[in-house]
Write a protein that holds these residues in place. Structure first.
Motif, mmCIF file in Angstrom:
data_model
loop_
_atom_site.group_PDB
_atom_site.id
_atom_site.type_symbol
_atom_site.label_atom_id
_atom_site.label_comp_id
_atom_site.label_asym_id
_atom_site.label_seq_id
_atom_site.Cartn_x
_atom_site.Cartn_y
_atom_site.Cartn_z
ATOM 1 N N GLU A 62 -26.751 -10.816 -29.040
ATOM 2 C CA GLU A 62 -25.693 -11.014 -30.035
ATOM 3 C C GLU A 62 -24.441 -10.205 -29.663
ATOM 4 O O GLU A 62 -23.309 -10.682 -29.822
ATOM 5 C CB GLU A 62 -26.199 -10.601 -31.417
ATOM 6 C CG GLU A 62 -27.254 -11.545 -31.973
ATOM 7 C CD GLU A 62 -27.802 -11.088 -33.309
ATOM 8 O OE1 GLU A 62 -28.313 -11.933 -34.063
ATOM 9 O OE2 GLU A 62 -27.734 -9.867 -33.600
ATOM 10 N N LYS A 63 -24.647 -9.006 -29.150
ATOM 11 C CA LYS A 63 -23.499 -8.199 -28.712
ATOM 12 C C LYS A 63 -22.796 -8.844 -27.531
ATOM 13 O O LYS A 63 -21.556 -8.893 -27.460
ATOM 14 C CB LYS A 63 -23.979 -6.790 -28.346
ATOM 15 C CG LYS A 63 -22.854 -5.862 -27.912
ATOM 16 C CD LYS A 63 -23.398 -4.479 -27.565
ATOM 17 C CE LYS A 63 -22.272 -3.564 -27.117
ATOM 18 N NZ LYS A 63 -22.770 -2.209 -26.747
ATOM 19 N N ALA A 115 -18.039 -11.652 -25.462
ATOM 20 C CA ALA A 115 -17.495 -12.795 -24.722
ATOM 21 C C ALA A 115 -16.516 -13.583 -25.580
ATOM 22 O O ALA A 115 -15.481 -14.057 -25.100
ATOM 23 C CB ALA A 115 -18.634 -13.696 -24.251
ATOM 24 N N LEU A 116 -16.837 -13.710 -26.855
ATOM 25 C CA LEU A 116 -15.961 -14.442 -27.767
ATOM 26 C C LEU A 116 -14.657 -13.686 -27.990
ATOM 27 O O LEU A 116 -13.564 -14.281 -28.037
ATOM 28 C CB LEU A 116 -16.690 -14.662 -29.094
ATOM 29 C CG LEU A 116 -16.059 -15.624 -30.095
ATOM 30 C CD1 LEU A 116 -15.927 -17.020 -29.488
ATOM 31 C CD2 LEU A 116 -16.910 -15.689 -31.359
ATOM 32 N N GLY A 117 -14.755 -12.367 -28.115
ATOM 33 C CA GLY A 117 -13.548 -11.571 -28.342
ATOM 34 C C GLY A 117 -12.635 -11.486 -27.145
ATOM 35 O O GLY A 117 -11.462 -11.101 -27.276
ATOM 36 N N SER A 118 -13.139 -11.819 -25.956
ATOM 37 C CA SER A 118 -12.312 -11.732 -24.747
ATOM 38 C C SER A 118 -11.363 -12.912 -24.579
ATOM 39 O O SER A 118 -10.492 -12.881 -23.711
ATOM 40 C CB SER A 118 -13.221 -11.635 -23.518
ATOM 41 O OG SER A 118 -13.951 -12.848 -23.329
ATOM 42 N N LEU A 175 -15.971 -13.902 -37.539
ATOM 43 C CA LEU A 175 -17.389 -13.918 -37.901
ATOM 44 C C LEU A 175 -18.199 -13.008 -36.983
ATOM 45 O O LEU A 175 -19.069 -12.250 -37.431
ATOM 46 C CB LEU A 175 -17.938 -15.345 -37.827
ATOM 47 C CG LEU A 175 -17.525 -16.308 -38.943
ATOM 48 C CD1 LEU A 175 -18.045 -17.703 -38.649
ATOM 49 C CD2 LEU A 175 -18.062 -15.824 -40.288
ATOM 50 N N ALA A 176 -17.920 -13.085 -35.673
ATOM 51 C CA ALA A 176 -18.661 -12.264 -34.712
ATOM 52 C C ALA A 176 -18.399 -10.783 -34.944
ATOM 53 O O ALA A 176 -19.296 -9.948 -34.798
ATOM 54 C CB ALA A 176 -18.279 -12.661 -33.290
ATOM 55 N N ALA A 177 -17.160 -10.440 -35.318
ATOM 56 C CA ALA A 177 -16.830 -9.041 -35.571
ATOM 57 C C ALA A 177 -17.551 -8.516 -36.808
ATOM 58 O O ALA A 177 -17.927 -7.339 -36.867
ATOM 59 C CB ALA A 177 -15.315 -8.888 -35.730
#
Length: 290
Positions: A167-168, A173-176, A219-221
């Motif tokens: 999950e991390k 990867a999404l935040g990049s 959402l990921a954050a």
């Protein structure tokens, strides 16, 4: 006799207590009564019972039914087997009292204990192919095989422990992602500048992709998100991020989440009812409590 039969038919009487009367005589009288009743009052049902001049009461005939004891013995139960209501019903039956006593004694020996969990039972049976338990289900089993699981139940907890790292990895990867590229022209159409986006081209599709990406990153954050919701947002912006494809990572997270949830379920203790034979203490019943 003829006058008595006519009177009985008119009043709607039927024969009872015929145990000591010759069968052919009973049959003849019943046929005669039935024909006289049909002739006198064909639409009137027989509701009165001829039992004895001293004991006469209104009652419809009641059928018997069957009852099976805990030992598997079947009994035919008649109305007089029930608790007495009046003089006519007061016919005690020893079978009913014995059955009632057996049930009361049986329930009095009952206890509740904590049975081994389904997970403990599965581990105990794992090496026996004839009695091995399937605690995962076909779909989850196939998904874990795709992740390289070899079928050893003892490896499942360690496999589930990989979930936080996955999950991390997905969140980072999404935040990049900080740019959107037009899938046809292969040109950058939007760039993240701090907390805002700067557009070099703009249309509704680009705006939809940017909004889906921003929502997915938020959402990921936050750390709490559902796989179906996240997948829907990825499918909206991924055409504008051609070098980024993490759907396989999202699929792996979904499988590991189902595994973690399933392991938590099967690890719970299961209450079990136990009943013992009063004289010897022998266990005569084990059953799960739901």
């Amino acid at each position: 006799m003829k006058r008595e039969l006519a009177a009985a038919a008119k009043e709607g009487f039927v024969l009872v207590d015929t145990k000591d009367i010759p069968p052919h005589f009973v049959a003849a009288v019943r046929v005669a009564l039935k024909r006289l009743q049909e002739r006198l009052a064909p639409s009137q049902p027989a509701t009165k019972v001829w039992q004895d001049p001293a004991k006469r009461e209104d009652r419809r005939p009641t059928k018997s039914w069957s009852w099976t004891s805990p030992e598997g013995v079947a009994y035919t139960v008649h109305p007089h087997d029930l608790p007495p209501k009046d003089e006519y019903w007061a016919y005690p039956d020893r079978r009913v009292q014995e059955a009632k006593k057996w049930v009361e004694n049986f329930l009095a020996t009952g206890e509740v204990e904590e049975a081994p969990s389904l997970w403990e039972e599965a581990l105990e049976r794992e090496d026996n192919p004839h009695f091995r338990l399937d605690v995962l289900g076909e779909e989850l089993n196939e998904g874990l095989r795709l992740l390289g699981w070899d079928g050893n139940l003892k490896e499942l907890p360690a496999l589930a422990d990989r979930l936080p790292a996955k999950e991390k990895q997905f969140s980072e990867a999404l935040g990049s992602i900080d740019a959107l590229v037009d899938p046809e022209k292969r040109e950058v159409v939007a760039v993240r500048m701090g907390d805002a986006w700067q557009f070099t081209a703009f249309n509704e599709r680009i705006l939809t992709a940017m909004m889906a990406l921003t929502q997915a990153q938020e959402l990921a954050a936050q750390g709490e998100w559902g796989v179906p919701e996240m997948r829907a947002k990825l499918l909206k912006f991924m055409p504008y991020v051609p070098t980024w494809n993490k759907l396989h990572l999202l699929d792996e997270i979904a499988i590991l989440r189902r595994l973690r949830h399933r392991l938590q379920e099967v690890a719970k203790g299961r209450p079990r009812a136990m009943a013992y034979r009063g004289s010897s203490g022998e266990v005569v019943l084990k059953t799960s409590i739901h």
